[in-house]
Design an enzyme around this catalytic site. Structure first.
Site, short mmCIF file in Angstrom:
data_model
loop_
_atom_site.label_atom_id
_atom_site.label_comp_id
_atom_site.label_asym_id
_atom_site.label_seq_id
_atom_site.Cartn_x
_atom_site.Cartn_y
_atom_site.Cartn_z
N GLY A 153 0.85 -1.20 0.00
CA GLY A 153 0.00 0.00 0.00
C GLY A 153 0.88 1.24 0.00
O GLY A 153 2.10 1.17 0.21
N SER A 196 6.10 -1.71 -1.96
CA SER A 196 6.19 -2.68 -3.07
C SER A 196 5.27 -2.26 -4.22
O SER A 196 4.26 -2.92 -4.48
CB SER A 196 5.89 -4.11 -2.59
OG SER A 196 4.82 -4.18 -1.68
N1 LIG Z 1 10.40 8.40 -2.94
C1 LIG Z 1 9.78 7.70 -2.00
N2 LIG Z 1 8.67 6.99 -2.27
C2 LIG Z 1 8.05 6.29 -1.30
N3 LIG Z 1 8.51 6.22 -0.01
C3 LIG Z 1 9.62 6.91 0.30
C4 LIG Z 1 10.31 7.68 -0.66
N4 LIG Z 1 11.38 8.26 -0.07
C5 LIG Z 1 11.37 7.88 1.22
N5 LIG Z 1 10.32 7.06 1.46
C6 LIG Z 1 10.10 6.39 2.75
O1 LIG Z 1 10.45 5.03 2.52
C7 LIG Z 1 9.45 4.15 2.99
C8 LIG Z 1 9.11 3.08 1.96
O2 LIG Z 1 10.12 2.12 1.87
P1 LIG Z 1 9.83 0.74 1.14
O3 LIG Z 1 11.08 -0.03 1.21
O4 LIG Z 1 8.60 0.15 1.71
O5 LIG Z 1 9.54 1.20 -0.36
S1 LIG Z 1 9.49 0.32 -1.69
O6 LIG Z 1 8.70 -0.89 -1.39
O7 LIG Z 1 10.85 -0.02 -2.10
O8 LIG Z 1 8.84 1.17 -2.71
C9 LIG Z 1 8.22 5.00 3.22
O9 LIG Z 1 7.72 4.52 4.45
P2 LIG Z 1 6.16 4.18 4.70
O10 LIG Z 1 5.53 5.52 4.88
O11 LIG Z 1 6.19 3.37 5.96
O12 LIG Z 1 5.63 3.42 3.53
C10 LIG Z 1 8.71 6.43 3.30
O13 LIG Z 1 8.84 6.84 4.65
#
Ligand SMILES: Nc1ncnc2c1ncn2[C@@H]1O[C@H](COP(=O)(O)OS(=O)(=O)O)[C@@H](OP(=O)(O)O)[C@H]1O
Ligand SMILES: Nc1ncnc2c1ncn2[C@@H]1O[C@H](COP(=O)(O)OP(=O)(O)O)[C@@H](O)[C@H]1O
Length: 202
Positions: free
Chosen positions: A37, A111
């Site tokens: 998500g 993801s």
């Molecule tokens: N550019 C960009 N896009 C999305 N998210 C970002 C980005 N930069 C930093 N973050 C922070 O990184 C967390 C997501 O890491 P993930 O490893 O779950 O991302 S991914 O599955 O590889 O897309 C995400 O954490 P969550 O808010 O817990 O999802 C963000 O805090």
């Protein structure tokens, strides 16, 4: 002799104690609950809640959270499409090991790419990959959406980077009448699924 990826002359080593023995010991079946998500949709909150509920039922689970893994295992990766793919591939492989250990592995990562999640599914035997999608309004506790909308973070998922929803996931968590279910209710949906599918007993 075998060649796997870039490794040559390697041989699989099979332990006499295997997955079945470990599952019997734990009285549960190893699997992966993959929570996908947008940032701020509640992935970590759901993972914590499922972990807690399973613990209270005497079931062993372990969380692989995207944010946390980027502090160690995946600290050399950024948020390019290529690095996100490698991020998911690594976590898929680790999740597979935890499931093989007999644990209920809860992976919570954005993801964003369908093919990457499907590749993780294909790593698991049988139907031990349970995809749970959070389809709720994202919150912004870290202020990241604000920064992304202001152009201060580039390539932010849901703003100027894609999110591809699952086409056929096992669990979908949705708002009802615009209201998000509580963390306990969301976890209940996941734990009920695990119970009905027989993962909580050997
Ligand atoms: N550019 C960009 N896009 C999305 N998210 C970002 C980005 N930069 C930093 N973050 C922070 O990184 C967390 C997501 O890491 P993930 O490893 O779950 O991302 S991914 O599955 O590889 O897309 C995400 O954490 P969550 O808010 O817990 O999802 C963000 O805090
Ligand atoms: N079901 C829920 N009801 C109310 N608030 C929630 C719920 N799930 C998450 N939150 C809140 O939303 C914010 C984002 O949740 P978080 O679990 O960090 O999301 P993600 O891991 O997807 O970024 C947090 O402030 C969290 O407390």
């Amino acid at each position: 002799m075998a060649t796997v990826g870039n490794s040559t002359n390697i041989f699989w080593q099979e332990s006499p104690i295997g997955r079945l023995e470990r599952q019997k010991l734990l009285n549960q079946k190893g699997c992966v609950v993959w929570i996908t998500g947008l940032s701020g949709s509640g992935k970590s909150t759901l993972a914590f809640s499922v972990n807690k509920e399973l613990y209270s039922r005497g079931k062993l689970s372990y969380i692989l959270d995207g944010d946390n893994l980027r502090h160690g295992l995946n600290k050399n990766l950024c948020f390019s499409a290529e690095d996100r793919t490698e991020n998911i591939r690594r976590v898929g492989e680790v999740a597979k090991l935890f499931a093989d250990a007999g644990l209920i592995c809860i992976a919570s990562l954005i993801s964003p790419y369908r093919k990457d999640r499907d590749a993780c599914r294909a790593m698991l035997p049988d139907s031990n990959f349970i995809e749970a999608r959070l389809l709720v309004d994202a919150r912004d506790p870290k202020g990241l959406y604000k920064l992304a909308r202001a152009g201060k973070i580039k390539g932010f998922t849901g703003i100027d980077d894609p999110y591809e929803p699952p086409l056929n996931c096992e669990i979908e968590i949705k708002q009802k009448d615009g209201v998000c279910p509580t963390p306990n209710a969301m976890a209940g949906q996941v734990v009920s699924y695990l119970e009905e599918e027989g993962y909580l007993h050997f």
